[in-house]
Design a protein around this motif. Structure first.
Motif, short mmCIF file in Angstrom:
data_model
loop_
_atom_site.label_atom_id
_atom_site.label_comp_id
_atom_site.label_asym_id
_atom_site.label_seq_id
_atom_site.Cartn_x
_atom_site.Cartn_y
_atom_site.Cartn_z
N LEU A 32 0.84 -1.19 0.00
CA LEU A 32 0.00 0.00 0.00
C LEU A 32 0.87 1.23 0.00
N SER A 33 0.28 2.36 -0.34
CA SER A 33 0.95 3.65 -0.17
C SER A 33 0.16 4.48 0.82
N VAL A 34 0.88 5.33 1.56
CA VAL A 34 0.25 6.21 2.55
C VAL A 34 0.86 7.59 2.43
N PHE A 35 0.03 8.60 2.17
CA PHE A 35 0.46 10.00 2.21
C PHE A 35 0.01 10.61 3.52
N THR A 36 0.96 11.24 4.23
CA THR A 36 0.62 11.99 5.44
C THR A 36 1.00 13.44 5.24
N PRO A 37 0.10 14.37 5.57
CA PRO A 37 0.42 15.79 5.43
C PRO A 37 1.51 16.21 6.41
N GLY A 38 2.08 17.39 6.18
CA GLY A 38 3.02 17.94 7.14
C GLY A 38 2.32 18.27 8.45
N GLY A 39 3.09 18.28 9.53
CA GLY A 39 2.51 18.58 10.84
C GLY A 39 2.33 17.33 11.67
N GLU A 40 1.89 17.55 12.91
CA GLU A 40 1.81 16.45 13.87
C GLU A 40 0.48 15.70 13.80
N GLY A 41 -0.55 16.32 13.26
CA GLY A 41 -1.86 15.69 13.25
C GLY A 41 -2.55 15.83 14.61
N PRO A 42 -3.57 15.00 14.88
CA PRO A 42 -4.01 13.87 14.08
C PRO A 42 -4.80 14.31 12.84
N PHE A 43 -4.86 13.41 11.85
CA PHE A 43 -5.52 13.69 10.59
C PHE A 43 -6.60 12.64 10.30
N PRO A 44 -7.69 13.03 9.66
CA PRO A 44 -8.63 12.04 9.15
C PRO A 44 -8.03 11.31 7.96
N VAL A 45 -8.65 10.21 7.58
CA VAL A 45 -8.10 9.30 6.57
C VAL A 45 -9.06 9.15 5.39
N LEU A 46 -8.48 9.18 4.19
CA LEU A 46 -9.21 8.83 2.98
C LEU A 46 -8.61 7.54 2.43
#
Length: 284
Positions: A32-46
């Motif tokens: 799989l591939s996973v993109f995470t934005p910059g910053g600490e998060g937390p982030f929602p997931v698509l």
């Protein structure tokens, strides 16, 4: 769970990782591939589900999704479309010479028929193990949405309809809208689930919507379809989604896009709209 990072790239201020792990669900390595934005998060997931013949790499390299994902602050996960061999015990994984069955064509169902049963469990993989992996390894809000293309559009719709507790929203590009009523779907569902067509119904988005599966769950379902898509009439049949929405009262926004085909050029043209659609609902 042991996760191997096979490649890492910086992109739009965030990080793109290619991952590999041994899946207890499929009994095979999964990628799989996973993109995470910059910053600490937390982030929602698509979660993105790809179509026939694809791997985790098609969306990752062709969709142009990460600028919008960074701007909206969402993680994007793109798994492979099926188990592939050899399995984790060194044995074989069933396949077929045709492009629309077997490896690369998991259809996001749990197979009940030989020779597919041991490994082809993509519904359980996406709705269980994949979500657990992402939530345990990345700074997520433990909220997520799902979208996809073609076979993956079918997967996004049916997984969201069958597991509404897992997803905040759902959208699709050129989905196989009613696989019980098209050649691709009849072939795959017959092979994976057997001849009893009553077992196919829960994997048919149009039938699920017509039966009221989403009443009160999703405020809207976004679907983009190109009118120059060579599979439009025989395989995709978005008019069946429209009819099902009218029959059940479920709002479905089906946008027929003039001149667009079935390729990733189509998705790259409208991917920002879909990410914004989901971000609004994930953060609302």
């Amino acid at each position: 769970m042991t996760i191997q990072t096979t490649k890492t790239n910086a992109v739009h201020g965030g990080t793109l990782r290619y991952l590999k792990h041994d899946s207890a669900t499929t009994g095979t390595p999964m990628t799989l591939s996973v993109f995470t934005p910059g910053g600490e998060g937390p982030f929602p997931v698509l979660i993105w589900l790809s179509g026939l013949t694809c791997t985790e790499d098609n969306f990752t390299t062709k969709a142009g999704a990460y600028k919008a994902a960074a701007e909206h602050g969402v993680i994007i996960v793109a798994p492979d479309t099926s188990p592939r061999g050899p399995d984790t015990k060194g044995g074989g994984v069933a396949d077929d010479e045709a492009y629309d069955l077997g490896q690369g064509a998991g259809f996001y169902v749990d197979a009940t028929q030989a020779p597919w049963t041991p490994h082809f469990r993509m519904e359980s993989y996406v709705t269980g193990e994949l979500i657990e992996l992402i939530d345990s390894q990345f700074p997520t809000t433990k909220t997520r949405s799902v979208f996809g293309h073609s076979m993956g559009g079918h997967g996004a719709l049916t997984l969201a309809l069958n597991h509404p507790e897992l997803f905040q929203s759902v959208s699709a590009f050129a989905p196989i809208s009613s696989p019980t009523r098209c050649p691709w779907g009849e072939k795959a569902l017959g092979a994976y689930l057997g001849d009893d067509r009553s077992a196919w119904a829960r994997h048919d988005a149009a039938l699920l919507i017509e039966g009221g599966a989403t009443q009160g769950v999703y405020d809207d379902i976004l679907v983009d379809q190109g009118d120059a898509d060579p599979f439009l009439v025989e395989q995709l049949k978005p008019e069946l989604l429209v009819e099902a929405g009218k029959a059940s009262g479920q709002k479905i926004t089906v946008r027929m896009q003039p001149g667009y085909d079935h390729s990733y050029f189509f998705m790259a043209s409208f991917i920002d709209d879909h990410i914004a659609f989901h971000a609004t609902r994930l953060k609302g």
